[in-house]
Design a protein around this motif. Structure first.
Motif, PDB file in Angstrom:
ATOM      1  N   GLN A  12       0.843  -1.184   0.000  1.00 33.26           N
ATOM      2  CA  GLN A  12       0.000   0.000   0.000  1.00 33.26           C
ATOM      3  C   GLN A  12       0.883   1.242   0.000  1.00 33.26           C
ATOM      4  O   GLN A  12       1.837   1.334   0.765  1.00 33.26           O
ATOM      5  N   PHE A  13       0.618   2.187  -0.904  1.00 34.16           N
ATOM      6  CA  PHE A  13       1.294   3.494  -0.866  1.00 34.16           C
ATOM      7  C   PHE A  13       0.248   4.515  -0.484  1.00 34.16           C
ATOM      8  O   PHE A  13      -0.612   4.848  -1.291  1.00 34.16           O
ATOM      9  N   GLY A  14       0.310   5.025   0.716  1.00 39.07           N
ATOM     10  CA  GLY A  14      -0.730   5.950   1.169  1.00 39.07           C
ATOM     11  C   GLY A  14      -2.065   5.233   1.131  1.00 39.07           C
ATOM     12  O   GLY A  14      -2.237   4.197   1.763  1.00 39.07           O
ATOM     13  N   VAL A  54      -3.801   1.018  -2.656  1.00 39.46           N
ATOM     14  CA  VAL A  54      -3.449  -0.388  -2.450  1.00 39.46           C
ATOM     15  C   VAL A  54      -2.963  -0.961  -3.777  1.00 39.46           C
ATOM     16  O   VAL A  54      -3.685  -0.913  -4.775  1.00 39.46           O
ATOM     17  N   VAL A  55      -1.718  -1.452  -3.796  1.00 33.28           N
ATOM     18  CA  VAL A  55      -1.163  -1.959  -5.046  1.00 33.28           C
ATOM     19  C   VAL A  55      -1.300  -3.480  -5.123  1.00 33.28           C
ATOM     20  O   VAL A  55      -1.647  -4.030  -6.157  1.00 33.28           O
ATOM     21  N   HIS A  56      -1.020  -4.171  -4.010  1.00 33.40           N
ATOM     22  CA  HIS A  56      -1.195  -5.625  -3.967  1.00 33.40           C
ATOM     23  C   HIS A  56      -2.088  -5.977  -2.788  1.00 33.40           C
ATOM     24  O   HIS A  56      -1.818  -5.558  -1.677  1.00 33.40           O
ATOM     25  N   GLY A  73       1.634  -8.347 -16.415  1.00 31.65           N
ATOM     26  CA  GLY A  73       0.455  -7.565 -16.059  1.00 31.65           C
ATOM     27  C   GLY A  73       0.514  -6.204 -16.704  1.00 31.65           C
ATOM     28  O   GLY A  73       1.545  -5.811 -17.236  1.00 31.65           O
ATOM     29  N   PRO A  74      -0.597  -5.466 -16.653  1.00 29.97           N
ATOM     30  CA  PRO A  74      -0.624  -4.148 -17.279  1.00 29.97           C
ATOM     31  C   PRO A  74       0.303  -3.160 -16.572  1.00 29.97           C
ATOM     32  O   PRO A  74       0.721  -3.403 -15.433  1.00 29.97           O
ATOM     33  N   SER A  75       0.594  -2.068 -17.245  1.00 29.85           N
ATOM     34  CA  SER A  75       1.457  -1.045 -16.669  1.00 29.85           C
ATOM     35  C   SER A  75       0.878  -0.517 -15.363  1.00 29.85           C
ATOM     36  O   SER A  75      -0.311  -0.252 -15.286  1.00 29.85           O
ATOM     37  N   GLY A  76       1.733  -0.385 -14.365  1.00 24.06           N
ATOM     38  CA  GLY A  76       1.282   0.196 -13.110  1.00 24.06           C
ATOM     39  C   GLY A  76       0.610  -0.783 -12.174  1.00 24.06           C
ATOM     40  O   GLY A  76       0.089  -0.398 -11.136  1.00 24.06           O
ATOM     41  N   CYS A  77       0.634  -2.101 -12.520  1.00 18.22           N
ATOM     42  CA  CYS A  77      -0.039  -3.059 -11.647  1.00 18.22           C
ATOM     43  C   CYS A  77       0.866  -3.467 -10.487  1.00 18.22           C
ATOM     44  O   CYS A  77       0.449  -4.190  -9.589  1.00 18.22           O
ATOM     45  N   GLY A  78       2.109  -3.024 -10.502  1.00 15.10           N
ATOM     46  CA  GLY A  78       2.976  -3.299  -9.360  1.00 15.10           C
ATOM     47  C   GLY A  78       3.966  -4.420  -9.587  1.00 15.10           C
ATOM     48  O   GLY A  78       4.371  -5.100  -8.643  1.00 15.10           O
TER      49      GLY A  78
HETATM   50  N1  ATP Z   1       7.382   4.956  -4.016  1.00 12.82           N
HETATM   51  C1  ATP Z   1       6.089   4.975  -4.387  1.00 12.82           C
HETATM   52  N2  ATP Z   1       5.220   5.820  -3.800  1.00 12.82           N
HETATM   53  C2  ATP Z   1       3.920   5.844  -4.183  1.00 12.82           C
HETATM   54  N3  ATP Z   1       3.387   5.060  -5.107  1.00 12.82           N
HETATM   55  C3  ATP Z   1       4.208   4.180  -5.733  1.00 12.82           C
HETATM   56  C4  ATP Z   1       5.593   4.089  -5.412  1.00 12.82           C
HETATM   57  N4  ATP Z   1       6.156   3.154  -6.191  1.00 12.82           N
HETATM   58  C5  ATP Z   1       5.168   2.671  -6.963  1.00 12.82           C
HETATM   59  N5  ATP Z   1       3.989   3.274  -6.694  1.00 12.82           N
HETATM   60  C6  ATP Z   1       2.701   2.984  -7.322  1.00 12.82           C
HETATM   61  O1  ATP Z   1       2.551   1.591  -7.356  1.00 12.82           O
HETATM   62  C7  ATP Z   1       1.963   1.178  -8.563  1.00 12.82           C
HETATM   63  C8  ATP Z   1       2.814   0.102  -9.211  1.00 12.82           C
HETATM   64  O2  ATP Z   1       4.033   0.638  -9.678  1.00 12.82           O
HETATM   65  P1  ATP Z   1       5.117  -0.258 -10.409  1.00 12.82           P
HETATM   66  O3  ATP Z   1       6.267   0.621 -10.731  1.00 12.82           O
HETATM   67  O4  ATP Z   1       5.386  -1.457  -9.594  1.00 12.82           O
HETATM   68  O5  ATP Z   1       4.351  -0.647 -11.747  1.00 12.82           O
HETATM   69  P2  ATP Z   1       4.795  -1.683 -12.882  1.00 12.82           P
HETATM   70  O6  ATP Z   1       3.843  -2.799 -12.842  1.00 12.82           O
HETATM   71  O7  ATP Z   1       6.235  -2.011 -12.766  1.00 12.82           O
HETATM   72  O8  ATP Z   1       4.512  -0.817 -14.196  1.00 12.82           O
HETATM   73  P3  ATP Z   1       5.386  -0.741 -15.568  1.00 12.82           P
HETATM   74  O9  ATP Z   1       4.995  -1.904 -16.382  1.00 12.82           O
HETATM   75  O10 ATP Z   1       4.892   0.545 -16.170  1.00 12.82           O
HETATM   76  O11 ATP Z   1       6.823  -0.685 -15.210  1.00 12.82           O
HETATM   77  C9  ATP Z   1       1.771   2.421  -9.418  1.00 12.82           C
HETATM   78  O12 ATP Z   1       0.427   2.782  -9.333  1.00 12.82           O
HETATM   79  C10 ATP Z   1       2.626   3.461  -8.760  1.00 12.82           C
HETATM   80  O13 ATP Z   1       2.014   4.705  -8.857  1.00 12.82           O
END
Ligand code: ATP
Ligand code: MG
Lengths: 245, 374
Positions: free
Chosen positions: A13-15, A18-20, A37-42
């Motif tokens: 969780q960031f703030g 919730v990412v996972h 997974g899609p972009s930004g899924c963590g």
């Molecule tokens: N340090 C952080 N502080 C706040 N939010 C974060 C932080 N790091 C990642 N996030 C958030 O977590 C989510 C996942 O980020 P992540 O970089 O893991 O994506 P990803 O799946 O690797 O995407 P991509 O395929 O674009 O690289 C995003 O919504 C991002 O905004």
């Protein structure tokens, strides 16, 4: 089969974001495992959590049988020598030449003499497909694809047992990308590497991955052998794998 | 842990041949002990037979070492044999190949002292010329903006004013107050001896207005804003933000450089004024407590003996100092090369050089003012 990595109920969780929300998967020895997974899924975030760059909000991650969420400084340092990490952007040390980048951990962690180190570095430079004369260039003087290769050479410098790759083939030309795939397969067979890989490159996914997990909307929507995943009924999976190559 | 596995050796020597066998895992960490052991057992001109049957795993570094060993034996025309049952180990040995990295091969050589000296001199000259060209660019930018006043970046200017001046008021005031206190305290000891207590006002008034307040403010601002200009613009250069701006038609001079310079030039006089006031306050406090000079007496005397020109001379220096600090800070930022270390080096240099430039400028002013009779 031995489990190298075991992720249990991972919660991030960031703030308020919730990412996972509870990921469970494990990675076996000698396997090339994909996190898709899609972009930004963590995906990058899971990798960062595995290599102890990011605190988990909940759950646990075990690597080589060690719980990385609860580990002493010395054990953590020891653990770090057993893996190599290739970052999404390369992250080479910009004030060092490629040679120095690759030689750094060899100089720090082993007692090998200079000649042998230079030969090891030359070998790593060769296997990732760089030329010997590139060794004395600085990261700012080489192309994006070369940075990827150099970063891989650095990740391989200590002959790690475990390799984390964040989008290794993005930014490479198709020929280099296929060579990269072959290289990963070869290294796995040669060194018995276990590889954890984040990728968007379909060809690379088909050619290299043994198993994969797909993260979408905070959870794992599918995991296992690639063939089983492809036939699953999920919007992301369908559009992602339909884009025929 | 994985990297700490043991490696053990047995060896026997017969018929000018060393039979050397290893048990365990050869890797980066155990390789050194293998190397040492082998060296101690090996006699000059003897043959070698390596037995790797009991090796469980081998990494590429050790494979390179063993291949190299074989090469040296072949070169010396001595027999070398290797036995190994483990397929994987054999495979690794076969795939690894010895490569050499030779510096001189690529035309790299250590420059001599004279070469370095010459290079350094030329580099410095080039930097100076670059600074002149940067100065030209700024001047052109200013003229252009005055012709097109509407394209002046007011928003950026106000942002920079807030960041670099408003937020600096506190630290400038505190520093000046303390210097005022220290100055007054130190001189009061001397003045008391002669019973010349009241002259503290003359001394503090002239020195703070003319020199101390402008210099002190300049030093604080150089440390605060000069360094941040360099670091900000240097980081933007490394991340290619500057290039991105250029391709989008946002001229960095108009967007980044001019607003910062204007902001500092506008606000420096105000900061010096704050420094004047707080410096005198500090002096007044000590004069009151230590020398028994009341506040009203202090102010009356100040009005009487310290001419207004001293105050204005100090304030007038502000824009010049501000220009030096801002332009050197930004110039150093633009000089940052594509590695992170150069941010640190240039930030240090920017602060040192701008303080130096301010002091030189101050010296030039005092010569001019004395000659003109102000
Ligand atoms: N340090 C952080 N502080 C706040 N939010 C974060 C932080 N790091 C990642 N996030 C958030 O977590 C989510 C996942 O980020 P992540 O970089 O893991 O994506 P990803 O799946 O690797 O995407 P991509 O395929 O674009 O690289 C995003 O919504 C991002 O905004
Ligand atoms: Mg990512």
């Amino acid at each position: 089969m031995k489990k190298i990595i075991d992720v249990k109920d991972l919660y991030t969780q960031f703030g308020a974001n919730v990412v996972h929300a509870g990921l469970n998967f494990h990675i076996n020895e000698g396997e090339i495992y994909g996190i898709l997974g899609p972009s930004g899924c963590g995906k990058s975030t899971v990798l960062r959590e595995m290599v102890m760059l990011q605190e988990l909000s909940g759950g646990s991650i075990e690597i080589f049988g060690q719980d990385v969420t609860n580990i002493s400084y010395d054990d953590a340092q020891e653990l770090r020598k057993n893996w190599g990490v290739l970052f999404q952007g390369g992250a080479l040390f910009s004030s060092l030449t490629l040679y120095e980048n690759i030689a750094l951990s060899l100089q720090e962690y082993t007692e090998l003499d200079k000649n042998l180190i230079s030969e090891i570095v030359a070998y790593k430079i060769d296997i990732v497909g760089l030329k010997p004369k590139d060794a004395y260039l600085y990261p700012s003087q080489i192309s994006g694809g070369m940075k990827k290769k150099a970063a891989l050479a650095r990740a391989l410098s200590l002959d790690p047992k475990l390799l984390f790759l964040d989008e290794p083939t993005s930014g490479l030309d198709p020929i280099s990308a296929r060579e990269f795939d072959k290289l990963i397969l070869k290294l796995r067979d040669l060194l018995g590497l276990t590889v954890v890989m984040v990728s968007h490159d379909l060809k690379s996914i088909y050619d290299t991955l043994d198993r994969a997990a797909i993260i979408d909307n905070k959870i794992i929507v599918a995991q296992g052998k690639l063939d089983d995943i492809i036939s699953m009924d999920n919007p992301f999976i369908q559009t992602f794998f339909k884009a025929d190559i | 842990m994985l990297s700490k596995k043991k490696l053990s050796f047995t060896s026997s020597f017969a018929n000018n041949r060393l039979d050397f066998s290893l048990t365990g895992e050869i890797n980066l960490y155990t390789l050194v002990s293998f190397e040492k052991e082998l060296e101690s057992k090996l006699r000059n001109g003897s043959e070698l037979s390596l037995n790797l049957d009991d090796i469980t795993s081998i990494d590429s570094a050790s494979a390179i070492y063993i291949n190299k060993l074989e090469q040296t034996f072949v070169e010396k025309q001595l027999a070398f044999s290797l036995t190994c049952k483990n397929e994987q180990v054999l495979n690794t040995l076969k795939t690894v190949h010895v490569m050499h990295l030779d510096l001189e091969e690529f035309g790299y050589k250590q420059p001599s002292f004279l070469e370095k000296l010459g290079e350094d001199a030329i580099l410095r000259m080039k930097k100076f010329v670059e600074f002149l060209s940067f100065f030209g660019q700024i001047s052109y930018g200013f003229f252009y903006l005055f012709k097109h006043l509407r394209s002046l970046r007011y928003k950026e200017i106000f942002f920079e004013i807030n960041e670099n001046a408003i937020k600096a008021f506190g630290i400038v005031a505190l520093t000046s107050f303390l210097v005022g206190v220290v100055m007054a305290y130190q001189s009061s000891v001397q003045l008391k001896i002669y019973g010349a207590n009241i002259f503290i006002v003359d001394m503090l008034g002239i020195s703070i207005f003319r020199e101390l307040a402008p210099l002190l403010t300049a030093i604080v601002i150089a440390g605060r804003s000069g360094s941040s200009f360099t670091a900000q613009i240097g980081a933007m250069k490394i991340t290619e933000e500057l290039d991105a701006m250029r391709t989008m038609g946002f001229d960095p001079i108009a967007f980044l450089v001019i607003p910062r310079i204007i902001a500092l030039m506008l606000m420096m006089p105000l900061l010096i004024f704050v420094s004047d006031v707080t410096g005198l306050l500090g002096g007044m406090l000590v004069a009151n407590l230590d020398l028994g000079i009341s506040t009203s007496l202090f102010l009356d005397r100040l009005n009487e003996v310290v001419a207004a020109k001293h105050f204005f001379v100090g304030i007038a220096k502000g824009p010049f100092f501000a220009f030096l600090i801002a332009s050197i800070g930004i110039f150093r930022g633009l000089l940052v090369k594509d590695d992170t270390q150069s941010i640190g080096i240039n930030t240090t240099k920017s602060v040192v050089e701008s303080i130096f430039a301010v002091i030189v400028c101050d010296a030039v002013f005092s010569i001019i003012f004395t000659n003109v009779g102000i």
